[in-house]
Scaffold this motif. Structure first.
Motif, short mmCIF file in Angstrom:
data_model
loop_
_atom_site.label_atom_id
_atom_site.label_comp_id
_atom_site.label_asym_id
_atom_site.label_seq_id
_atom_site.Cartn_x
_atom_site.Cartn_y
_atom_site.Cartn_z
N GLU A 108 0.82 -1.22 0.00
CA GLU A 108 0.00 0.00 0.00
C GLU A 108 0.86 1.26 0.00
O GLU A 108 0.35 2.36 -0.25
N SER A 109 2.13 1.13 0.28
CA SER A 109 2.99 2.31 0.33
C SER A 109 3.51 2.65 -1.06
O SER A 109 3.64 1.77 -1.91
N ASP A 110 3.77 3.93 -1.28
CA ASP A 110 4.16 4.37 -2.61
C ASP A 110 5.10 5.57 -2.52
O ASP A 110 4.65 6.72 -2.46
N GLY A 119 0.44 6.81 4.97
CA GLY A 119 -0.68 6.66 4.06
C GLY A 119 -1.29 5.29 3.94
O GLY A 119 -2.20 5.09 3.14
N CYS A 120 -0.85 4.31 4.73
CA CYS A 120 -1.38 2.94 4.57
C CYS A 120 -2.59 2.72 5.47
O CYS A 120 -2.54 1.94 6.43
N TYR A 121 -3.68 3.38 5.13
CA TYR A 121 -4.88 3.34 5.98
C TYR A 121 -5.66 2.05 5.83
O TYR A 121 -6.22 1.54 6.80
N MET A 142 -2.15 2.28 14.54
CA MET A 142 -1.82 3.57 13.95
C MET A 142 -0.47 3.47 13.26
O MET A 142 0.50 2.97 13.83
N GLU A 143 -0.41 3.96 12.04
CA GLU A 143 0.86 3.95 11.31
C GLU A 143 1.64 5.22 11.69
O GLU A 143 1.10 6.32 11.65
N VAL A 144 2.91 5.04 12.06
CA VAL A 144 3.71 6.18 12.51
C VAL A 144 4.92 6.46 11.62
O VAL A 144 5.55 7.51 11.73
N GLU A 145 5.29 5.49 10.79
CA GLU A 145 6.33 5.73 9.78
C GLU A 145 5.78 5.13 8.49
O GLU A 145 5.11 4.11 8.53
N CYS A 146 6.10 5.75 7.37
CA CYS A 146 5.55 5.22 6.11
C CYS A 146 6.47 5.54 4.95
O CYS A 146 7.01 6.64 4.86
N ARG A 147 6.63 4.55 4.08
CA ARG A 147 7.45 4.77 2.89
C ARG A 147 6.85 5.85 2.00
O ARG A 147 7.57 6.51 1.25
N SER A 148 5.53 6.04 2.11
CA SER A 148 4.88 7.08 1.30
C SER A 148 5.29 8.48 1.75
O SER A 148 5.06 9.45 1.04
N ARG A 153 10.76 2.50 5.96
CA ARG A 153 9.82 1.40 6.19
C ARG A 153 8.47 1.97 6.60
O ARG A 153 8.36 3.15 6.93
N CYS A 154 7.48 1.09 6.60
CA CYS A 154 6.20 1.42 7.22
C CYS A 154 6.22 0.80 8.61
O CYS A 154 6.71 -0.33 8.77
N ARG A 155 5.74 1.52 9.60
CA ARG A 155 5.63 0.98 10.95
C ARG A 155 4.27 1.32 11.54
O ARG A 155 3.88 2.48 11.58
N TRP A 156 3.57 0.27 11.98
CA TRP A 156 2.30 0.46 12.66
C TRP A 156 2.48 0.10 14.13
O TRP A 156 3.20 -0.84 14.47
N LEU A 157 1.82 0.87 14.99
CA LEU A 157 1.77 0.54 16.41
C LEU A 157 0.44 -0.15 16.67
O LEU A 157 -0.59 0.26 16.13
ZN LIG Z 1 2.89 2.93 4.91
#
Ligand SMILES: [Zn+2]
Length: 184
Positions: A108-110, A119-121, A142-148, A153-157
């Motif tokens: 989902e990341s871009d 942005g990965c909702y 909740m996503e707190v880091e995102c490649r978008s 990386r993407c990171r969700w808590l």
């Molecule tokens: Zn993401």
């Protein structure tokens, strides 16, 4: 690679990554910030089927049910499963009182369509149902880091709604999420 998870039998459809990203882009363009909640709702709605498909995938590998796996094993297998169905590999960890889900290259990341916020909702919604089923109680994601947004990386808590609200509020005041977690 052998096909170990027949898509139709598991309520899954193959969707191209391009379409997923185009849908997200169009939603944010035409609906604005409310697109986040719409994507989250759609992801959440499919969480059970993803969880069930993971169970089928585990069974086909002779690995038991999702809730019978030890935490480390669960993380490894969930990563393999999600990579195999096209989302990307994940690594599970923990930080203070929450669990972390990291993905170096999530579908989902871009990075080509940069955002000012994670942005990965759709994924956040899907994970909320998926990990809630595993935990046996509602969890907030909740996503707190995102490649978008340019992160590596993407990171969700993953944690309680109360903790996530605290982190969200603190981040709104400019506090980093890891610092916010120390006061949660
Ligand atoms: Zn993401």
């Amino acid at each position: 690679m052998t096909q170990s998870l027949p898509l139709p039998d598991n309520g899954l459809v193959a969707l191209t990554r391009t379409s997923l990203l185009a849908l997200r882009t169009a939603l944010f363009r035409d609906v604005g910030p409310n697109a986040a909640a719409l994507l989250q709702e759609a992801g959440y709605a499919g969480g059970q089927q993803v969880y069930d498909a993971f169970g089928q995938w585990l069974a086909s590998h002779g690995l038991g049910s999702p809730d019978s796996l030890a935490a480390t094993e669960f993380g490894i297998r969930a990563g393999e499963f999600l990579r195999e169905i096209g989302w990307g590999a994940i690594e599970l960890g923990s930080l203070e009182t929450v669990a972390t889900v990291d993905a170096a290259e999530w579908a989902e990341s871009d990075p080509g369509y940069p955002l000012e916020f994670p942005g990965c909702y759709f994924t956040a919604g899907m994970f909320a149902d998926f990990f809630g089923r595993l935990a046996g109680e509602p969890v907030a994601v909740m996503e707190v880091e995102c490649r978008s947004m340019g992160a590596a990386r993407c990171r969700w808590l993953v944690g309680t709604g109360e903790t996530m609200q605290h982190v969200y509020d603190q981040m709104g005041q400019g506090v980093a999420y890891d610092a916010a977690l120390t006061t949660a």
